[in-house]
Design an enzyme around this catalytic site. Sequence first.
Site, PDB file in Angstrom:
ATOM      1  N   MET A  13       5.825 -13.711  10.140  1.00 35.46           N
ATOM      2  CA  MET A  13       4.843 -14.408  10.967  1.00 35.46           C
ATOM      3  C   MET A  13       5.445 -14.684  12.350  1.00 35.46           C
ATOM      4  SD  MET A  13       2.532 -16.705   8.448  1.00 35.46           S
ATOM      5  CE  MET A  13       3.587 -18.127   8.329  1.00 35.46           C
ATOM      6  N   HIS A  39      14.094 -15.495  13.529  1.00 33.83           N
ATOM      7  CA  HIS A  39      15.421 -16.110  13.569  1.00 33.83           C
ATOM      8  C   HIS A  39      16.390 -15.175  12.844  1.00 33.83           C
ATOM      9  CE1 HIS A  39      14.416 -17.090   9.461  1.00 33.83           C
ATOM     10  NE2 HIS A  39      13.356 -17.793   9.856  1.00 33.83           N
ATOM     11  N   HIS A  60      15.276 -13.469   9.616  1.00 33.79           N
ATOM     12  CA  HIS A  60      14.425 -12.274   9.761  1.00 33.79           C
ATOM     13  C   HIS A  60      15.267 -11.058  10.177  1.00 33.79           C
ATOM     14  CE1 HIS A  60      11.262 -15.459  10.702  1.00 33.79           C
ATOM     15  NE2 HIS A  60      10.714 -14.788   9.706  1.00 33.79           N
ATOM     16  N   GLY A 102      12.743 -12.345   2.146  1.00 34.50           N
ATOM     17  CA  GLY A 102      13.873 -13.256   1.990  1.00 34.50           C
ATOM     18  C   GLY A 102      13.778 -14.055   0.697  1.00 34.50           C
ATOM     19  N   GLU A 103      14.941 -14.288   0.088  1.00 33.57           N
ATOM     20  CA  GLU A 103      14.976 -15.127  -1.119  1.00 33.57           C
ATOM     21  C   GLU A 103      14.732 -16.587  -0.800  1.00 33.57           C
ATOM     22  OE1 GLU A 103      18.685 -14.378  -3.058  1.00 33.57           O
ATOM     23  OE2 GLU A 103      17.938 -12.546  -4.013  1.00 33.57           O
ATOM     24  N   SER A 123      14.684 -21.135   8.949  1.00 33.76           N
ATOM     25  CA  SER A 123      13.232 -21.149   8.785  1.00 33.76           C
ATOM     26  C   SER A 123      12.614 -21.348  10.165  1.00 33.76           C
ATOM     27  CB  SER A 123      12.827 -22.319   7.876  1.00 33.76           C
ATOM     28  OG  SER A 123      11.459 -22.607   8.024  1.00 33.76           O
TER      29      SER A 123
HETATM   30  O1  PAF Z   1       7.007 -15.300   4.639  1.00 34.93           O
HETATM   31  C1  PAF Z   1       6.200 -15.120   5.572  1.00 34.93           C
HETATM   32  O2  PAF Z   1       6.552 -15.153   6.750  1.00 34.93           O
HETATM   33  C2  PAF Z   1       4.739 -14.884   5.233  1.00 34.93           C
HETATM   34  O3  PAF Z   1       4.347 -15.632   4.121  1.00 34.93           O
HETATM   35  C3  PAF Z   1       4.382 -13.391   5.054  1.00 34.93           C
HETATM   36  C4  PAF Z   1       5.099 -12.796   3.861  1.00 34.93           C
HETATM   37  C5  PAF Z   1       4.755 -12.624   6.314  1.00 34.93           C
HETATM   38  C6  PAF Z   1       2.882 -13.225   4.817  1.00 34.93           C
HETATM   39  O4  PAF Z   1       2.152 -13.716   5.888  1.00 34.93           O
END
Ligand code: PAF
Length: 293
Positions: free
Chosen positions: A43, A47, A50, A160-161, A198
């Site tokens: 989304m 960071h 990701h 991610g876990e 996060s």
């Molecule tokens: O983890 C996230 O950022 C969201 O839930 C995802 C998997 C991209 C779905 O919108």
Amino acid sequence: MNRPPISEPPISQPLVVDTVPALRAEILDWRRDGLSVAMVPTMGALHDGHISLVRAALATSDRCVVSIFVNPAQFAPTEDLDKYPRQLARDLDRLTEAGAHLAFTPTVSEMYPTGFATRISVGGPSADLESDFRPTFFDGVATVVAKLFLQALPDRAIFGEKDYQQLCVVRKLCRDLDLPVDVIGAPTVRDAHGLAMSSRNAYLGAAELDVARRLNVILREAAAVLAAGTDENSVTGEASAALLNAGFDSVDYVAARESLTLAPWRRDREGRLLAAAWLGKTRLIDNVEVSST
Ligand code: PAF
């Protein structure tokens, strides 16, 4: 002897597309060249966590596509959809550094055109935990992830876990609907104090950050006590009390579950200790492994 300067290979920004046909056209070109494709759904507000997913994607596949879409379907009306950080230019810089090939940045109307009326509801691991507090969340996640997978048709996707229940739900989604995508879980990336990365950490003030950093410490201690044989209810109760003592305002849950299915934990199975707690207006989640005996 004068040596010619060593030049770095040029770093190129990922191609950015915002429509499904453009996404499919690009991926089709890769497929024609025999290249494998990994997807990292996000989304945005990227960071280091990701970026570690992008690196995992590039380690397994020739091409990496990252979707950046703040998915309204997974936010309840009371949640932070409007406030959720959006910073596309910065995200693209980070993807350039990481070497991602394609960024898919659809609009809400591209993903949910007028008249859109389908929702996917995954059973099994979606029960309890997050669903007790965010009852529509996993329907929203499953719906958008299924769409992304069908739009891009990647060979694999990296999650991610940190969002452990989400990872289990996405695996179940693919298994139950025969979506031919290999779902890979990547370890949580943490700051020097163990706080899980996060996008919502951006909401935390300095004092809140100190409290937030206690979450992983308390969970790790509780997981060790649990693995050593202490009764599950007393460990989760004490961990909740420790979170409140540390400065969290409320605790949604601390629970031990079986790693693969999220069914109630049995001592002879690998487990996960999962928690969600509130700090001011920010809700933090985290989880740690619990060893089997
Ligand atoms: O983890 C996230 O950022 C969201 O839930 C995802 C998997 C991209 C779905 O919108």
